[in-house]
Design a protein around this motif. Structure first.
Motif, PDB file in Angstrom:
ATOM      1  N   UNK A 131      28.378  27.562  25.775  1.00 58.13           N
ATOM      2  CA  UNK A 131      29.479  27.472  26.744  1.00 58.13           C
ATOM      3  C   UNK A 131      30.549  28.509  26.450  1.00 58.13           C
ATOM      4  N   UNK A 132      30.919  28.617  25.172  1.00 56.33           N
ATOM      5  CA  UNK A 132      32.017  29.508  24.794  1.00 56.33           C
ATOM      6  C   UNK A 132      31.636  30.967  25.024  1.00 56.33           C
ATOM      7  N   UNK A 133      30.347  31.254  25.045  1.00 62.26           N
ATOM      8  CA  UNK A 133      29.910  32.646  25.209  1.00 62.26           C
ATOM      9  C   UNK A 133      29.246  32.884  26.559  1.00 62.26           C
ATOM     10  N   UNK A 134      29.387  31.920  27.429  1.00 61.95           N
ATOM     11  CA  UNK A 134      28.795  32.013  28.766  1.00 61.95           C
ATOM     12  C   UNK A 134      27.304  32.337  28.739  1.00 61.95           C
ATOM     13  N   UNK A 135      26.594  31.554  27.937  1.00 59.02           N
ATOM     14  CA  UNK A 135      25.138  31.702  27.882  1.00 59.02           C
ATOM     15  C   UNK A 135      24.489  30.423  28.395  1.00 59.02           C
ATOM     16  N   UNK A 136      23.240  30.505  28.750  1.00 52.37           N
ATOM     17  CA  UNK A 136      22.481  29.307  29.052  1.00 52.37           C
ATOM     18  C   UNK A 136      22.041  28.665  27.750  1.00 52.37           C
ATOM     19  N   UNK A 137      21.693  27.387  27.797  1.00 51.99           N
ATOM     20  CA  UNK A 137      21.284  26.691  26.578  1.00 51.99           C
ATOM     21  C   UNK A 137      20.125  25.732  26.823  1.00 51.99           C
ATOM     22  N   UNK A 138      19.163  25.759  25.919  1.00 49.20           N
ATOM     23  CA  UNK A 138      18.050  24.814  25.969  1.00 49.20           C
ATOM     24  C   UNK A 138      17.663  24.379  24.567  1.00 49.20           C
ATOM     25  N   UNK A 139      17.214  23.143  24.462  1.00 50.70           N
ATOM     26  CA  UNK A 139      16.522  22.721  23.249  1.00 50.70           C
ATOM     27  C   UNK A 139      15.076  22.484  23.632  1.00 50.70           C
ATOM     28  N   UNK A 140      14.158  23.044  22.862  1.00 49.02           N
ATOM     29  CA  UNK A 140      12.745  22.913  23.195  1.00 49.02           C
ATOM     30  C   UNK A 140      11.905  22.682  21.944  1.00 49.02           C
ATOM     31  N   UNK A 141      10.638  22.411  22.180  1.00 49.47           N
ATOM     32  CA  UNK A 141       9.682  22.374  21.088  1.00 49.47           C
ATOM     33  C   UNK A 141       8.462  23.166  21.520  1.00 49.47           C
ATOM     34  N   UNK A 142       8.289  24.313  20.897  1.00 44.60           N
ATOM     35  CA  UNK A 142       7.100  25.122  21.204  1.00 44.60           C
ATOM     36  C   UNK A 142       5.852  24.345  20.805  1.00 44.60           C
ATOM     37  N   UNK A 143       5.983  23.502  19.783  1.00 45.76           N
ATOM     38  CA  UNK A 143       4.830  22.751  19.293  1.00 45.76           C
ATOM     39  C   UNK A 143       4.407  21.660  20.271  1.00 45.76           C
ATOM     40  N   UNK A 144       5.374  21.068  20.960  1.00 48.66           N
ATOM     41  CA  UNK A 144       5.054  19.885  21.769  1.00 48.66           C
ATOM     42  C   UNK A 144       4.681  20.145  23.220  1.00 48.66           C
ATOM     43  N   UNK A 145       5.494  20.949  23.920  1.00 50.54           N
ATOM     44  CA  UNK A 145       5.207  21.076  25.346  1.00 50.54           C
ATOM     45  C   UNK A 145       5.234  22.511  25.852  1.00 50.54           C
ATOM     46  N   UNK A 146       4.407  22.717  26.844  1.00 45.42           N
ATOM     47  CA  UNK A 146       4.387  23.996  27.529  1.00 45.42           C
ATOM     48  C   UNK A 146       5.533  24.051  28.544  1.00 45.42           C
ATOM     49  N   UNK A 147       5.748  22.927  29.233  1.00 41.95           N
ATOM     50  CA  UNK A 147       6.688  22.952  30.351  1.00 41.95           C
ATOM     51  C   UNK A 147       8.095  23.383  29.954  1.00 41.95           C
ATOM     52  N   UNK A 148       8.608  22.823  28.851  1.00 44.58           N
ATOM     53  CA  UNK A 148       9.959  23.145  28.406  1.00 44.58           C
ATOM     54  C   UNK A 148      10.125  24.646  28.156  1.00 44.58           C
ATOM     55  N   UNK A 149       9.083  25.243  27.612  1.00 48.08           N
ATOM     56  CA  UNK A 149       9.113  26.678  27.301  1.00 48.08           C
ATOM     57  C   UNK A 149       9.077  27.488  28.597  1.00 48.08           C
ATOM     58  N   UNK A 150       8.257  27.038  29.530  1.00 49.58           N
ATOM     59  CA  UNK A 150       8.170  27.704  30.835  1.00 49.58           C
ATOM     60  C   UNK A 150       9.536  27.725  31.515  1.00 49.58           C
ATOM     61  N   UNK A 151      10.234  26.589  31.446  1.00 47.63           N
ATOM     62  CA  UNK A 151      11.546  26.471  32.078  1.00 47.63           C
ATOM     63  C   UNK A 151      12.521  27.514  31.522  1.00 47.63           C
ATOM     64  N   UNK A 152      12.455  27.744  30.216  1.00 50.37           N
ATOM     65  CA  UNK A 152      13.345  28.723  29.578  1.00 50.37           C
ATOM     66  C   UNK A 152      13.131  30.113  30.181  1.00 50.37           C
TER      67      UNK A 152
END
Ligand code: GDP
Ligand code: MG
Length: 190
Positions: A131-152
């Motif tokens: 937020x302070x640097x005007x960036x997007x933010x995600x928490x993901x697990x490359x080990x667990x799901x494909x979808x979360x990574x795709x969203x990034x």
């Protein structure tokens, strides 16, 4: 459209795992230490996007020096590794020193979300930094799901489109300001 993406972050945070997950949908486990560029073509909202991804080994100074063509960045840390979060903070400072925030879409990604028991960086800290640097933010697990990574990776394409639209609007506003001052300039001269 070309999407040139540079992945940055400390060692072992999962940069290669994220890249390989995005490209192949798979999680292999061990990736070695080769710096490589990968490509994949996707169709998003009817538009063809060619992703070129630099899985980089840069962790120290001048992360983007000599890479003027790289316009989008993903800064990766591990939620279990506080040191890697500090590295992201430093790299972000370097990027902000050399580029205007509006010109470089940056995403911060906290990886290894599956390892909750070992968490040492809270979600709030990650989100606040972003937020302070005007960036997007995600928490993901490359080990667990494909979808979360795709969203990034897809989010980065949205950000690039937004940045371009914003730049056009700004150029429009500047044009108006220029013509207004031209009119007033003339009046004053009379
Ligand atoms: P890099 O040095 O940033 O490219 O990191 P790698 O992609 O090589 O990953 C480093 C280690 O962390 C490897 O052993 C991966 O299997 C592991 N790893 C990567 N992502 C995850 C994740 O989301 N969860 C877990 N548990 N391990 C991960
Ligand atoms: Mg790697």
């Amino acid at each position: 459209m070309e999407a040139n993406i540079l992945l940055l972050g400390a060692r072992d945070v999962g940069k290669s795992a994220l890249t390989v997950r995005f490209l192949t949908r798979r999680f292999i486990g061990e990736y070695g230490d080769i710096e490589s560029v990968y490509s994949r073509v996707d169709r998003i909202d009817g538009q063809e996007i060619c992703f070129n991804i630099w899985d980089s080994q840069f962790t120290q100074d001048n992360v983007i020096a000599g890479r003027p063509d790289v316009l989008r960045m993903i800064l990766v840390y591990s939620i279990c590794d506080r040191g890697s979060f500090d590295v992201v903070r430093q790299q972000l400072q370097q990027i902000r020193r050399s580029r205007k925030p509006s010109s470089v879409p940056v995403l911060i990604v906290g990886n290894k979300r599956d390892l909750q028991r070992h968490r040492s960086v809270s979600s709030e800290e990650g989100r606040l930094l972003a937020l302070s640097q005007r960036c997007g933010f995600f928490e993901v697990s490359a080990a667990e799901t494909y979808h979360g990574v795709l969203v990034v990776f897809h989010r980065l394409v949205d950000l690039v489109r937004e940045t371009r639209a914003l730049r056009k609007t700004n150029a429009g506003v500047r044009g108006i300001v220029r013509s207004v001052s031209a009119v007033f300039g003339k009046k004053r001269a009379e």
